[in-house]
Design a protein around this motif. Structure first.
Motif, PDB file in Angstrom:
ATOM      1  N   GLU A 233       0.886  -1.137   0.109  1.00 20.72           N
ATOM      2  CA  GLU A 233       0.044   0.036   0.364  1.00 20.72           C
ATOM      3  C   GLU A 233       1.233   1.428   0.289  1.00 20.72           C
ATOM      4  N   VAL A 234       2.133   1.045   0.489  1.00 18.30           N
ATOM      5  CA  VAL A 234       2.846   2.854   0.953  1.00 18.30           C
ATOM      6  C   VAL A 234       3.535   2.225  -0.262  1.00 18.30           C
ATOM      7  N   MET A 235       3.691   1.225  -1.238  1.00 18.57           N
ATOM      8  CA  MET A 235       4.832   1.953  -2.410  1.00 18.57           C
ATOM      9  C   MET A 235       3.673   1.675  -3.461  1.00 18.57           C
ATOM     10  N   CYS A 236       2.627   1.872  -3.479  1.00 22.75           N
ATOM     11  CA  CYS A 236       0.806   2.284  -4.605  1.00 22.75           C
ATOM     12  C   CYS A 236       1.306   3.374  -3.835  1.00 22.75           C
ATOM     13  N   TYR A 237       1.117   4.241  -2.929  1.00 23.95           N
ATOM     14  CA  TYR A 237       0.747   5.648  -2.892  1.00 23.95           C
ATOM     15  C   TYR A 237       1.975   5.733  -3.472  1.00 23.95           C
ATOM     16  N   PHE A 238       2.856   5.909  -2.911  1.00 23.26           N
ATOM     17  CA  PHE A 238       4.288   6.825  -3.798  1.00 23.26           C
ATOM     18  C   PHE A 238       4.805   7.159  -5.098  1.00 23.26           C
ATOM     19  N   LYS A 239       3.933   5.381  -5.793  1.00 23.40           N
ATOM     20  CA  LYS A 239       3.743   5.017  -7.386  1.00 23.40           C
ATOM     21  C   LYS A 239       3.013   6.465  -7.882  1.00 23.40           C
ATOM     22  N   GLU A 240       1.711   6.160  -6.741  1.00 20.69           N
ATOM     23  CA  GLU A 240       0.896   7.127  -7.596  1.00 20.69           C
ATOM     24  C   GLU A 240       0.973   8.904  -7.837  1.00 20.69           C
ATOM     25  N   ARG A 241       1.541   9.157  -6.960  1.00 18.82           N
ATOM     26  CA  ARG A 241       2.232  10.962  -5.886  1.00 18.82           C
ATOM     27  C   ARG A 241       3.049  10.697  -7.056  1.00 18.82           C
ATOM     28  N   MET A 242       4.315  10.107  -7.299  1.00 21.83           N
ATOM     29  CA  MET A 242       4.944  10.471  -8.374  1.00 21.83           C
ATOM     30  C   MET A 242       4.376  10.219  -9.521  1.00 21.83           C
ATOM     31  N   ASP A 243       3.875   9.426 -10.216  1.00 15.17           N
ATOM     32  CA  ASP A 243       2.912   9.406 -11.437  1.00 15.17           C
ATOM     33  C   ASP A 243       2.388  11.238 -11.781  1.00 15.17           C
TER      34      ASP A 243
END
Length: 227
Positions: free
Chosen positions: A181-191
């Motif tokens: 969940e943390v990695m999905c959150y950071f990926k979405e913010r970076m995308d």
């Protein structure tokens, strides 16, 4: 709030000036910190309803241990990096910094804003890596420390606040699920290239915190704006 020292004001203004510098890909300004997280399972079973006795819910949860989110953000570009680890020792810090250095292969120097935790020093590199590799890694960074008790000056705290609201505000029972969940959150913010527009400047600080500036030097009263 007790009066702030001259050292506090100096270190605060160093960071505020950093944040207002124009973007420079050769000397990116990156903010780093760590956030402990507790892994929580189901609610502990309460007392079932009986004749003349209402049901009672237990206020506590079953705890499944803890872990730490290590994260960095470059506010002007939205570049992010995150690790989820069981511990936050000098080993985890060093490995994160190795990964961060690799993220900016063309940078002459990475200006890193971070707090004063005893693991947050380039000394840690020498305790984890052989001397030559430790020296190379240390030379990639320019460490800039926030004043003590001033985590609000580190923009990664804004990111952690958003992470807590959007991702960590519910029960997460395992480290694997937390990591996902943390990695999905950071990926979405970076995308989305979500950046941070920092507005608080030295001028703002000298006005808003004028009581503290004037305590250090009475002549600083001139920075106090009047309506």
């Amino acid at each position: 709030m007790r009066s702030l020292t001259s050292e506090f004001l100096l270190r605060m203004e160093i960071i505020l000036r950093l944040y207002l510098l124009p973007y420079n890909s050769l000397r990116p300004v990156v903010c780093y910190d760590e956030r402990p997280c507790f892994l929580i399972g189901n609610v502990i079973e309460g007392i079932k309803m009986k004749p003349a006795i209402p049901a009672k819910e237990h206020y506590a949860y079953s705890k499944h241990g803890s872990c730490t989110v290590l994260a960095a953000i470059e506010p002007k570009t939205g570049q992010r990096l995150a690790h989820v680890r069981r511990h936050r020792t000098k080993v985890e810090f060093t490995k994160f910094m190795q990964h961060l250095a690799q993220t900016y292969p063309d940078a002459e120097k990475i200006t890193l804003v971070l707090d004063n935790l005893n693991t947050h020093t380039p000394n840690a590199f020498y305790e984890v890596l052989e001397a030559e590799k430790a020296q190379v890694l240390a030379n990639r960074f320019d460490f800039v420390y926030t004043p003590k008790s001033a985590s609000w000056l580190n923009m990664i705290e804004i990111e952690f606040s958003a992470l807590s609201r959007q991702c960590l505000n519910r029960r997460i029972p395992s480290m694997n699920q937390l990591t996902k969940e943390v990695m999905c959150y950071f990926k979405e913010r970076m995308d989305k290239k979500t950046t941070i527009d920092w507005q608080f400047s030295c001028e703002s600080a000298r006005n808003t915190l004028n009581r503290h500036y004037s305590h250090v030097n009475p002549n600083n009263i001139k920075y106090k704006k009047t309506n």
